[in-house]
Design an enzyme around this catalytic site. Sequence first.
Site, mmCIF file in Angstrom:
data_model
loop_
_atom_site.group_PDB
_atom_site.id
_atom_site.type_symbol
_atom_site.label_atom_id
_atom_site.label_comp_id
_atom_site.label_asym_id
_atom_site.label_seq_id
_atom_site.Cartn_x
_atom_site.Cartn_y
_atom_site.Cartn_z
ATOM 1 C CB VAL A 105 -0.799 -0.210 1.287
ATOM 2 C CG1 VAL A 105 -1.802 1.082 1.174
ATOM 3 C CG2 VAL A 105 -1.532 -1.248 1.240
ATOM 4 C CB CYS A 106 1.000 4.267 0.330
ATOM 5 S SG CYS A 106 1.357 5.971 0.666
ATOM 6 C CB THR A 107 5.766 4.959 0.008
ATOM 7 O OG1 THR A 107 5.519 4.870 1.303
ATOM 8 C CG2 THR A 107 5.487 6.224 -0.488
ATOM 9 N N GLY A 108 4.838 1.461 0.114
ATOM 10 C CA GLY A 108 5.126 0.108 0.340
ATOM 11 C C GLY A 108 5.716 -0.532 -0.883
ATOM 12 C CB SER A 125 3.727 3.928 -5.287
ATOM 13 O OG SER A 125 4.224 4.159 -4.036
#
Length: 215
Positions: A105-108, A125
């Site tokens: 999730v997101c910058t993961g 992202s």
Amino acid sequence: MRSELAVMDTVFVLYENMTALDLIGPYEVLAAHPAVTPHFAAARPGDVRCDNGLTLRADVSFAGAPDPDLIVVPGSSRWRAALADDELIGWLAAAHPAATWTASVCTGSTLLGRAGILTGRRATSHWAVRDTLAGYGAVPCAERVVIDGDVITGAGVSAGIDLALTLAATLWGDPVAQALQLALEYDPQPPFRSGTPEQAGPETVAAVLGALAGT
């Protein structure tokens, strides 16, 4: 990889300065299904402080975690520092090949990229860092949820709920995912149309980029 899963050992990854909602959103969707056995893993068991101060708790170390059927990796507003976490990156690289699904999730997704998991794959992202994925051999996409093979990536923070519902539909069928969505009463009706850079306008985008640059 295992296909028909009676029990899905799901490792929710914790690390210092992660973003809480990136993890909690998917957890609330997925852990509601009886097939999911959640495990909260970090480099070491114990408290993990999120980027806005909330403390979560890892119940197992990476070394002590079961072989995961599903890995869920949150992002962080301090994602550049997380990329230097060799223990985390090493575990992701080692655990992914045997997992049925790896999700971020997101910058993961930058962590997945750093672990060599996104090479040649389409991925998304947070909008502010999406283009960095190309540096890891990924194909950046401006979509909210992207599935490429056994990897599923979500856009910024709140997209974790959409990611988990998409995955739930893939695993258990649309009726189950729809029931999970209803149980959460997930019916987004935001008070403002500023959830994407295109909607928000240049001043708001500049303010957010400035705030992110300071983290």
